[in-house]
Motif scaffolding. Structure first.
Motif, PDB file in Angstrom:
ATOM      1  N   ARG A  63       0.667   0.906   0.450  1.00 21.91           N
ATOM      2  CA  ARG A  63       0.748   0.910  -1.008  1.00 21.91           C
ATOM      3  C   ARG A  63      -0.434   1.727  -1.513  1.00 21.91           C
ATOM      4  O   ARG A  63      -1.583   1.323  -1.326  1.00 21.91           O
ATOM      5  CB  ARG A  63       0.665  -0.512  -1.561  1.00 21.91           C
ATOM      6  CG  ARG A  63       1.871  -1.358  -1.214  1.00 21.91           C
ATOM      7  CD  ARG A  63       1.743  -2.710  -1.916  1.00 21.91           C
ATOM      8  NE  ARG A  63       2.671  -3.646  -1.356  1.00 21.91           N
ATOM      9  CZ  ARG A  63       3.895  -3.861  -1.830  1.00 21.91           C
ATOM     10  NH1 ARG A  63       4.313  -3.195  -2.871  1.00 21.91           N
ATOM     11  NH2 ARG A  63       4.684  -4.736  -1.265  1.00 21.91           N
ATOM     12  N   SER A  78      -3.379   3.080  -3.506  1.00 22.58           N
ATOM     13  CA  SER A  78      -4.274   2.472  -4.493  1.00 22.58           C
ATOM     14  C   SER A  78      -4.405   3.368  -5.720  1.00 22.58           C
ATOM     15  O   SER A  78      -4.750   2.914  -6.798  1.00 22.58           O
ATOM     16  CB  SER A  78      -5.650   2.221  -3.875  1.00 22.58           C
ATOM     17  OG  SER A  78      -6.186   3.445  -3.419  1.00 22.58           O
ATOM     18  N   ASN A  79      -4.128   4.664  -5.547  1.00 25.30           N
ATOM     19  CA  ASN A  79      -4.225   5.610  -6.640  1.00 25.30           C
ATOM     20  C   ASN A  79      -2.894   6.359  -6.756  1.00 25.30           C
ATOM     21  O   ASN A  79      -2.638   7.284  -5.989  1.00 25.30           O
ATOM     22  CB  ASN A  79      -5.381   6.576  -6.379  1.00 25.30           C
ATOM     23  CG  ASN A  79      -5.589   7.563  -7.501  1.00 25.30           C
ATOM     24  OD1 ASN A  79      -4.715   7.789  -8.326  1.00 25.30           O
ATOM     25  ND2 ASN A  79      -6.757   8.172  -7.504  1.00 25.30           N
TER      26      ASN A  79
END
Length: 143
Positions: free
Chosen positions: A106, A108-109
């Motif tokens: 996933r 983070s940015n």
């Protein structure tokens, strides 16, 4: 009487030999750069290249067309295709590393993930373009 001074144009064969020698030097410099900078599969800004990308593409094209040994030609094509990893204005290098299969990724940015996806698509497109250029060089070299 022949005058071999600075204003006498070189014969075409001499100009080709000089161009080929310069192309070989450029390819060698690029290969050393990739090795010394541990580029791997990373996506890199073109500004990091020791020689402008269009000149390197031209150098690879010339060297590939001139090379007679099939194994060396194949290595030159493979090295030349790595130029697809370099992009104008990319900024900071994007490290490309595999994620273990058991890991659910996933980002983070989300902006970085989008930039990565776009750059990866550009890389694939450029790789296809370079493949065509080098295939044409191979054909020219055989004739």
């Amino acid at each position: 009487m022949l005058y071999e001074g600075p204003f006498h144009p070189r014969p075409p064969a001499d100009r080709y030999a000089i161009a080929l020698e310069e192309a070989n030097d450029a390819v060698s410099e690029y290969v050393r750069f990739v090795r010394d900078n541990d580029v791997g599969n990373d996506l890199v800004d073109e500004i990091e290249l020791p020689i402008p990308k269009p000149l390197l593409i031209e150098a690879f094209t010339l060297v590939i067309a001139a090379e007679n040994r099939p194994d060396i030609r194949a290595l030159l094509v493979k090295a030349g295709l790595t130029l697809s990893q370099y992009h104008v204005g990319l900024g900071e290098r994007i490290k490309v590393r595999p994620i273990p299969a058991a890991t659910r990724y996933r980002p983070s940015n989300p902006n970085l993930a989008r930039k990565f996806a776009c750059t990866l698509l550009l890389t694939a497109t450029d790789r296809t373009r370079l493949t065509e250029i080098y295939q044409n060089a191979l054909k020219r070299g055989r004739h």
